[in-house]
Design an enzyme around this catalytic site. Structure first.
Site, PDB file in Angstrom:
ATOM      1  N   GLY A  50     103.945  96.552  58.254  1.00 52.13           N
ATOM      2  CA  GLY A  50     102.643  96.215  57.587  1.00 52.13           C
ATOM      3  C   GLY A  50     102.689  94.947  56.771  1.00 52.13           C
ATOM      4  O   GLY A  50     103.527  94.562  56.351  1.00 52.13           O
ATOM      5  N   ASP A  52     111.768 100.238  56.209  1.00 49.93           N
ATOM      6  CA  ASP A  52     110.423  99.874  56.032  1.00 49.93           C
ATOM      7  C   ASP A  52     110.160  98.558  56.246  1.00 49.93           C
ATOM      8  O   ASP A  52     109.228  97.675  55.986  1.00 49.93           O
ATOM      9  CB  ASP A  52     110.257 100.149  54.568  1.00 49.93           C
ATOM     10  CG  ASP A  52     111.180  99.132  53.550  1.00 49.93           C
ATOM     11  OD1 ASP A  52     112.160  98.389  54.246  1.00 49.93           O
ATOM     12  OD2 ASP A  52     110.771  98.843  52.423  1.00 49.93           O
TER      13      ASP A  52
END
Length: 379
Positions: A189, A264
């Site tokens: 993201g 992540d």
């Protein structure tokens, strides 16, 4: 006495009991409410049938669950009491024990010792009650009592034995949300999107090996800030090399004690950011090198992209207060957003799930977290 106002993720052991109506269904309903409002049900004990203690009434079904939650102890007991009330439990008419549709008590709150006018943790009489200790022993036999300094199995050793009810148990959240069936999940993201927070929650709740991007000192970074045009290419190459090495080492190596791997970031991040930083000719060379390295990497079973608007990203960045992020502008975030969008639209090799989390708070709101889990698992 520990502070009950901290915001860390806690391991909360909750005792459940019922002796009115459809007792099994009441336990199932209570566990589902706990999952929806407090946190995922990580472990469940056996269910035991026990005569009412301290009053004349129907036999109880008793069990215990382990829940992971960021809620503090006071917030937790407030939620449990709301669930009791909604399920039909009425306040005591006096000081004596009474029949109840559902009874929910915090038995242990990690290793915290809490003493307030409304809450005592560990439960003051837990070590005297076999209907509390036997279920607790099922899921926390080696855990130490923070006051008495003995393990749960030691404390229960002198209590009368109980027989488990065969063929009935509280379902684990992992059965409802089987994230662990994926071998490797990559969460990406924009800056401030919450990818590390989500990775951490999933790794804790589903027993995953967590791979977090390393932020070791990069010798090219200070040089880049002094002369971006000269040092952008070596900087991006060094980031690519670091990410490739970490993913090669950590994702490829299996952990016997973990069920899957979650990271992540993924190496695609390098391609997105370098396109913004590098000149056209540099990026062309960089992309060729990237593609050669990319072929060698393990591909995620699921690539999750967390989308948030630029305004929300800036709010999140401001809240976490990192000095090196204070000058980030919406225009830069927009370029990153566009880079990911272009890549995702053109990608056919990876299974990609884009989740709009702009209006969600999956860290502090359990319902939002469950919504993200459902999105991840959607076909």
């Amino acid at each position: 006495m520990n502070n009950i106002q901290d915001n860390h993720n806690h391991k909360i052991f909750i005792a459940l009991g019922s002796n009115l109506g459809d007792r099994k269904q009441h336990l199932l309903d209570a566990a589902r409410h706990i999952e929806q409002r407090l946190g995922l049900v990580i472990k469940t004990a056996g269910v035991y049938e026990v005569p009412a203690a301290g009053f004349t009434g129907g036999d109880f079904l008793n069990t215990c669950v382990l829940v992971h939650s960021h809620k503090n102890a006071q917030e937790t007991i407030d939620i449990l009491q709301e669930i009791e009330c909604e399920m039909g439990r009425v306040p005591r008419s006096g000081t004596a024990y009474e029949d109840r549709v559902i009874d929910l008590d915090i038995v242990l709150f990690g290793d915290q010792i809490i003493s307030t006018d409304h809450l005592q943790v560990p439960h003051l009489r837990m070590h005297e009650r076999n209907f509390v200790m036997r279920p607790l022993e099922d899921i926390a036999d080696k855990m130490m009592h923070p006051v008495l300094g003995k393990s749960m199995i030691e404390l229960s050793s002198h209590l009368a034995p109980l027989e488990k009810i065969a063929g009935f148990e509280i379902p684990l959240s992992r059965k409802r949300y089987p994230i662990q069936n994926l071998n490797f999940i990559a969460v990406e993201g924009n800056i401030g999107s919450g990818k590390t927070s989500l990775t951490h929650k999933l790794s804790e709740d589903f027993n995953a090996k967590q791979v977090l991007e390393r932020f070791a000192d990069n010798p090219f970074l200070p040089l880049f800030y002094e002369d971006k045009e000269r040092y952008s290419f070596p900087l991006e190459m060094s980031f690519l090399a670091d990410r490739y090495q970490q993913l090669s080492d950590e994702v490829a190596q299996l952990d016997l004690f973990k069920e899957f791997t979650i990271a992540d970031y993924y190496v695609i991040k390098s391609l997105i950011f370098s396109k913004i930083t590098l000149q056209k000719e540099e990026y062309s060379l960089y992309k060729r090198l990237f593609n050669m390295m990319y072929k060698e990497l393990v591909k995620p079973d699921l690539y999750v992209y967390l989308y948030q608007t630029e305004d929300r990203l800036l709010e999140n960045i401001k809240k976490r207060g990192r000095d090196y992020e204070k000058n980030i502008e919406a225009s830069y975030l927009s370029k990153i957003q566009q880079g990911y969008a272009d890549y995702i639209r053109s990608q056919q090799e990876l299974k990609i799930k884009v989740i709009d989390v702009t209006d969600l708070d999956f860290v502090n709101n359990q319902e939002d977290y469950l919504m993200v889990l459902e999105k991840i698992l959607e076909d």
